[in-house]
Write a protein that holds these residues in place. Structure first.
Motif, PDB file in Angstrom:
ATOM      1  N   PRO A 183      -6.801   1.276   2.601  1.00 41.00           N
ATOM      2  CA  PRO A 183      -6.169   2.598   2.523  1.00 41.00           C
ATOM      3  C   PRO A 183      -7.136   3.719   2.147  1.00 41.00           C
ATOM      4  O   PRO A 183      -6.816   4.894   2.344  1.00 41.00           O
ATOM      5  N   VAL A 208      -2.539   2.622   7.705  1.00 46.35           N
ATOM      6  CA  VAL A 208      -2.771   1.480   6.818  1.00 46.35           C
ATOM      7  C   VAL A 208      -2.257   0.187   7.440  1.00 46.35           C
ATOM      8  O   VAL A 208      -2.904  -0.864   7.371  1.00 46.35           O
ATOM      9  N   SER A 210      -6.604   5.775   5.826  1.00 42.74           N
ATOM     10  CA  SER A 210      -5.401   6.159   5.097  1.00 42.74           C
ATOM     11  C   SER A 210      -4.218   6.531   5.992  1.00 42.74           C
ATOM     12  O   SER A 210      -3.072   6.439   5.570  1.00 42.74           O
ATOM     13  N   LYS A 258      -2.867   5.762  -4.741  1.00 46.11           N
ATOM     14  CA  LYS A 258      -4.194   5.255  -4.395  1.00 46.11           C
ATOM     15  C   LYS A 258      -4.929   4.637  -5.579  1.00 46.11           C
ATOM     16  O   LYS A 258      -5.646   3.654  -5.422  1.00 46.11           O
ATOM     17  N   LEU A 272       0.883   7.683   0.366  1.00 46.17           N
ATOM     18  CA  LEU A 272       0.396   7.339   1.702  1.00 46.17           C
ATOM     19  C   LEU A 272       1.522   7.405   2.729  1.00 46.17           C
ATOM     20  O   LEU A 272       2.654   7.021   2.429  1.00 46.17           O
ATOM     21  N   SER A 321       0.832  -1.212   0.000  1.00 54.43           N
ATOM     22  CA  SER A 321       0.000   0.000   0.000  1.00 54.43           C
ATOM     23  C   SER A 321       0.861   1.254   0.000  1.00 54.43           C
ATOM     24  O   SER A 321       0.550   2.236  -0.685  1.00 54.43           O
TER      25      SER A 321
END
Length: 427
Positions: A357, A364, A361, A140, A225, A135
């Protein structure tokens, strides 16, 4: 002057996590096929047998929670390697124990086998670590596809090993198979060590840059992220977000269900339809491989139309087909229903990991730990429930037990609709 150095790439990070999880999930694959062999020489009670088979899955599921959260603190590579090393220790311990005690001197070794089983199960916990790692590597709009590849190809081992292990046990014998599997895990651990790397933000932080500077340079490198705190903070923060628990419930039904049916279907095919052990293993392998591979297009579809839409469709499909299977004694119909259930599992498992996520967010890793750990716990809980249905209803229970998935589907649909669709519409 900026002297920061970065290594790796999103593709390399995803490849390492996927390979690592593939090997990690292999660590417990011998427990099911070998349980009968151990029972022959140890005279175990049904409850002892059940605990023996389930203990690696139990430890591997629960350890996903803290180790998944640790990704927010250390990037994941250190946690991943620790889990794989512990798994190697467990398998090596079992190999030595069996090599020196099997078959004539196994009395009194049951609790030691359980300890080594717990250690072997650590490899399964790499899922939540790899999910968090992946992730952080991807933007995203590509996370569904990336997590689909990670979960799909990583979980594919369950289907592959269902075919390989019976052949291995038959060709080299019970004890030798454990030594070979230990060598297999060592090779996987070394391979992960060579190619793995954390996302950019964690690399900069390790080089001594401040949190702000690390984040700014990581954004420049393409990372989107970022964690909001350490492991404890990540778990607490994600636990306070209601969406985390909604995703846990949905994942419990379909990933826990996937694991449960992988263990249950060989018995179902033999008892309900009279298939041989080999035929039942082949049918189960096809189901497991399809459910794993469908996570890849499922993740891609979640990127395009949204994970929530994919999840709602998959859950409704599961509930409908499980109801049909509950009343089918026809082999062809039941076989087709099993494949459709595999599709539903694969699509929803991909969609849920895509949604982690999206809804959580800032933590995660923590959310991946809760979802992956408690979700996988379904693989420990559901089989005894299916067995209880058979105990209560007799042979008919092998069919009617699938109504459990229909009931679960209705519950999950309501929770997803009111918890995510309606709740976010009213915000």
């Amino acid at each position: 002057m900026n002297t920061a150095k970065i290594s790796g790439s999103p593709v390399r990070g995803l490849t390492a996590a996927t390979i690592g999880f593939f090997f990690g999930s292999a660590a417990i694959s011998l427990f099911g096929p070998s349980a009968t062999k151990l029972n022959e020489v140890m005279d175990l009670s049904p409850s002892m047998m059940g605990l023996l088979v389930a203990i690696p899955t139990l430890s591997g599921s629960l350890l996903r929670i803290p180790f998944g959260a640790s990704v927010d603190e250390n990037g994941g590579r250190k946690s991943f390697l620790l889990l794989m090393i512990l798994s190697v220790i467990g398998l090596a311990g079992l190999s030595i124990l069996l090599g020196t005690h099997y078959p004539s001197n196994m009395q009194g070794t049951y609790w030691l086998i359980l300890v080594f089983g717990c250690l072997s199960g650590c490899g399964v916990a790499t899922f939540s670590v790899g999910a968090g790692q992946s992730s952080y590597w991807f933007p995203k709009n590509k996370q569904g596809f990336a997590l689909g590849i990670f979960g799909g190809l990583g979980t594919l081992g369950a289907g592959v090993f269902a075919i390989v292990l019976p052949l291995l046990l038959h060709s080299v014998g019970f004890v030798s198979a454990y030594y070979i599997w230990t060598a297999f895990m060592i090779a996987g651990t070394i391979l992960y060590f060579i190619i793995s790397c954390n996302a950019y933000h964690f690399q900069f932080r390790k080089q001594g840059y401040s949190e702000e500077a690390s984040k700014a340079m990581a954004i420049e490198a393409g990372q989107e992220l970022f964690p909001a705190g350490n492991m404890k903070q990540s778990l607490l923060l994600s636990a306070r977000i209601p969406e985390t628990w909604i995703l846990v419930i949905a994942y419990f039904v379909t990933f826990g269900g996937f694991m449960a049916l992988t263990a249950w279907l060989p018995t179902y095919w033999q008892k309900a339809h009279g298939l041989s052990v080999t035929q039942a293993g082949l049918f189960t392998s096809v189901y497991a491989c399809l459910a794993a591979l469908l996570r890849i297009p499922g993740g891609n579809l979640a990127d395009k139309i949204g994970g929530l839409k994919v999840s709602l469709f998959a859950i409704s499909l599961l509930g409908t087909v499980a109801a049909v299977m509950a009343f089918s004694s026809n082999l062809a119909v039941s076989g087709l229903c099993t494949l459709i259930i595999a599709v539903a599992f694969g699509l929803n498992n991909a969609a849920i990991m895509k949604l982690v996520p999206v809804y959580v967010s800032k933590s995660v890793g923590g959310a991946s730990g809760w979802v992956g750990g408690l979700g996988a716990f379904g693989g420990f809980v559901i089989p005894p429930v299916l067995g209880k249905v058979v105990d209560t209803m007799g042979a008919t229970g092998y069919y009617r037990g699938f109504l459990i998935f229909s009931l679960f589907s209705v519950i999950v649909m309501l929770i997803l609709y009111f918890g995510l669709v309606v709740r976010n519409k009213n915000k």
